[in-house]
Design a protein around this motif. Structure first.
Motif, PDB file in Angstrom:
ATOM      1  N   GLN A   4       0.715  -1.039   0.164  1.00 51.65           N
ATOM      2  CA  GLN A   4      -0.019  -0.141  -0.128  1.00 51.65           C
ATOM      3  C   GLN A   4       0.883   1.237   0.229  1.00 51.65           C
ATOM      4  OE1 GLN A   4      -2.995   0.575  -0.615  1.00 51.65           O
ATOM      5  NE2 GLN A   4      -3.888  -1.446  -0.485  1.00 51.65           N
ATOM      6  N   LYS A   5       1.649   1.352   0.856  1.00 51.73           N
ATOM      7  CA  LYS A   5       3.215   2.604   0.487  1.00 51.73           C
ATOM      8  C   LYS A   5       3.189   2.850  -0.199  1.00 51.73           C
ATOM      9  CE  LYS A   5       6.456   4.255   3.373  1.00 51.73           C
ATOM     10  NZ  LYS A   5       7.913   3.658   4.764  1.00 51.73           N
ATOM     11  N   LEU A   6       3.926   1.239  -1.371  1.00 54.64           N
ATOM     12  CA  LEU A   6       4.643   1.307  -2.137  1.00 54.64           C
ATOM     13  C   LEU A   6       3.533   1.665  -3.306  1.00 54.64           C
ATOM     14  CD1 LEU A   6       7.330  -1.793  -2.493  1.00 54.64           C
ATOM     15  CD2 LEU A   6       7.328   0.134  -1.962  1.00 54.64           C
ATOM     16  N   ARG A   7       2.078   2.022  -3.030  1.00 55.01           N
ATOM     17  CA  ARG A   7       1.506   2.646  -4.179  1.00 55.01           C
ATOM     18  C   ARG A   7       1.163   3.628  -4.394  1.00 55.01           C
ATOM     19  NH1 ARG A   7      -4.462  -0.073  -3.613  1.00 55.01           N
ATOM     20  NH2 ARG A   7      -4.599   0.969  -5.878  1.00 55.01           N
ATOM     21  N   SER A   8       1.267   3.982  -3.106  1.00 55.27           N
ATOM     22  CA  SER A   8       0.736   5.680  -2.655  1.00 55.27           C
ATOM     23  C   SER A   8       1.697   5.902  -3.151  1.00 55.27           C
ATOM     24  CB  SER A   8       0.833   5.420  -1.141  1.00 55.27           C
ATOM     25  OG  SER A   8       1.628   5.444  -0.222  1.00 55.27           O
ATOM     26  N   VAL A  10       4.164   5.596  -5.622  1.00 51.01           N
ATOM     27  CA  VAL A  10       3.941   5.471  -6.841  1.00 51.01           C
ATOM     28  C   VAL A  10       3.333   6.817  -7.706  1.00 51.01           C
ATOM     29  CG1 VAL A  10       4.057   4.467  -9.224  1.00 51.01           C
ATOM     30  CG2 VAL A  10       5.009   3.235  -6.904  1.00 51.01           C
ATOM     31  N   PHE A  11       1.972   6.849  -6.455  1.00 53.67           N
ATOM     32  CA  PHE A  11       1.044   7.516  -7.168  1.00 53.67           C
ATOM     33  C   PHE A  11       1.527   8.847  -7.138  1.00 53.67           C
ATOM     34  CE2 PHE A  11      -2.707   9.891  -6.240  1.00 53.67           C
ATOM     35  CZ  PHE A  11      -3.886   9.634  -8.108  1.00 53.67           C
ATOM     36  N   GLU A  12       2.196   9.781  -5.853  1.00 60.40           N
ATOM     37  CA  GLU A  12       2.195  10.686  -5.846  1.00 60.40           C
ATOM     38  C   GLU A  12       2.841  10.847  -6.490  1.00 60.40           C
ATOM     39  OE1 GLU A  12       3.262  11.064  -1.950  1.00 60.40           O
ATOM     40  OE2 GLU A  12       1.500  10.137  -0.529  1.00 60.40           O
ATOM     41  N   LYS A  13       4.087  10.437  -7.012  1.00 54.49           N
ATOM     42  CA  LYS A  13       5.203  10.071  -7.418  1.00 54.49           C
ATOM     43  C   LYS A  13       4.943  10.808  -9.323  1.00 54.49           C
ATOM     44  CE  LYS A  13       8.703   9.973  -4.836  1.00 54.49           C
ATOM     45  NZ  LYS A  13      10.146  11.826  -4.365  1.00 54.49           N
ATOM     46  N   THR A  14       4.609   9.950  -9.679  1.00 58.33           N
ATOM     47  CA  THR A  14       3.324   9.747 -11.489  1.00 58.33           C
ATOM     48  C   THR A  14       2.992   9.983 -11.882  1.00 58.33           C
ATOM     49  OG1 THR A  14       3.593   7.140 -11.242  1.00 58.33           O
ATOM     50  CG2 THR A  14       6.225   8.278 -11.935  1.00 58.33           C
ATOM     51  N   GLY A  15       2.376   9.710 -10.908  1.00 57.87           N
ATOM     52  CA  GLY A  15       0.839   9.736 -10.984  1.00 57.87           C
ATOM     53  C   GLY A  15      -0.244   8.612 -11.653  1.00 57.87           C
ATOM     54  N   ASP A  19      -2.108  -1.710  -9.378  1.00 60.85           N
ATOM     55  CA  ASP A  19      -3.265  -2.244  -8.628  1.00 60.85           C
ATOM     56  C   ASP A  19      -2.279  -3.489  -7.664  1.00 60.85           C
ATOM     57  OD1 ASP A  19      -5.669  -3.999  -7.750  1.00 60.85           O
ATOM     58  OD2 ASP A  19      -5.282  -4.979  -8.982  1.00 60.85           O
ATOM     59  N   ILE A  20      -2.600  -3.935  -5.987  1.00 59.73           N
ATOM     60  CA  ILE A  20      -1.941  -4.667  -5.554  1.00 59.73           C
ATOM     61  C   ILE A  20      -1.871  -6.748  -6.831  1.00 59.73           C
ATOM     62  CG2 ILE A  20      -1.405  -5.975  -3.544  1.00 59.73           C
ATOM     63  CD1 ILE A  20      -3.201  -4.307  -2.687  1.00 59.73           C
ATOM     64  N   ASP A  21      -2.642  -6.767  -7.556  1.00 59.59           N
ATOM     65  CA  ASP A  21      -1.979  -7.662  -7.861  1.00 59.59           C
ATOM     66  C   ASP A  21      -1.423  -7.759  -9.207  1.00 59.59           C
ATOM     67  OD1 ASP A  21      -3.739  -9.017  -6.847  1.00 59.59           O
ATOM     68  OD2 ASP A  21      -5.172  -8.541  -8.148  1.00 59.59           O
ATOM     69  N   ASP A  22      -0.426  -6.772  -9.837  1.00 59.87           N
ATOM     70  CA  ASP A  22       0.504  -6.240 -10.770  1.00 59.87           C
ATOM     71  C   ASP A  22       1.763  -6.609 -10.475  1.00 59.87           C
ATOM     72  OD1 ASP A  22       1.898  -4.195 -12.579  1.00 59.87           O
ATOM     73  OD2 ASP A  22      -0.035  -3.442 -12.600  1.00 59.87           O
TER      74      ASP A  22
END
Length: 189
Positions: A4-8, A10-15, A19-22
């Motif tokens: 979850q921390k990695l997902r957020s 990545v979203f903050e840095k790149t937009g 998904d967790i299953d990615d």
């Protein structure tokens, strides 16, 4: 690894939303495993080199021999955790006592040589700038005008005396040389 921390992050840095299953998380897990193995190898190599260096220093006399109590304690590796090597094979690091310590000066001289040089340079610069200012003032300033002395008008008596003096001078020139010399000698007395 917190997905979850990695997902957020990545979203903050790149937009980009992932998904967790990615499959990218599989790559992150693989990267973590490879990095952990490489770090472990490097820590083991550093521990081995430090132990070898410690042994060479002890043999050369640079380090004191290890006491029995220190030999029994488990030596720490680069991660500050007990190493997996047997305690008898590895000796812990014992720092050498510090050499003689030079006392700290509590008083300093009133004027240090460096300050004396700076004072001399400042005095020289002050003298040079004063000479430049005085010289520039002498070059660019106008001299004061010369005092004008006005002649006062002569009184009628003075004018009469000057006329008589001129007549007397003409009369003396007409006299004989012998009489003229006697008269001039008498006038100068």
């Amino acid at each position: 690894m917190d997905q979850q921390k990695l997902r957020s992050l990545v979203f903050e840095k790149t937009g980009v939303k992932i998904d967790i299953d990615d499959p990218i998380f599989a790559l992150v897990a693989l990267n973590e495993a490879v990095l952990e193995e490489a770090v472990g190898r490097h820590i083991a190599a550093i521990d081995a080199a430090s132990l070898e260096l410690t042994q060479h220093a002890r043999l050369a006399g640079g380090l004191p021999p290890v006491a029995d109590a220190a030999r029994k304690a488990a030596p720490l590796d680069a991660t500050n955790e007990p190493s997996a090597a047997p305690a008898a094979a590895s000796a812990g690091y014992v720092p050498t006592p510090p050499g003689p310590v030079r006392p700290i000066a509590t008083q300093s001289p009133a004027i240090t040589p460096r300050e004396l040089r700076l004072l001399g340079a400042a005095a020289g610069i002050a003298m040079l700038s004063a000479l430049i200012v005085v010289g520039a003032q002498a070059v660019f300033s106008k001299p004061p005008p010369a005092p004008v002395i006005e002649a006062k008008a002569l009184t009628p008596e003075q004018t009469l005396a000057l006329r008589n003096a001129e007549k007397l001078t003409k009369a003396i020139e007409k006299l004989e040389p012998k009489a003229r010399n006697q008269l001039q000698a008498e006038l100068q007395k």
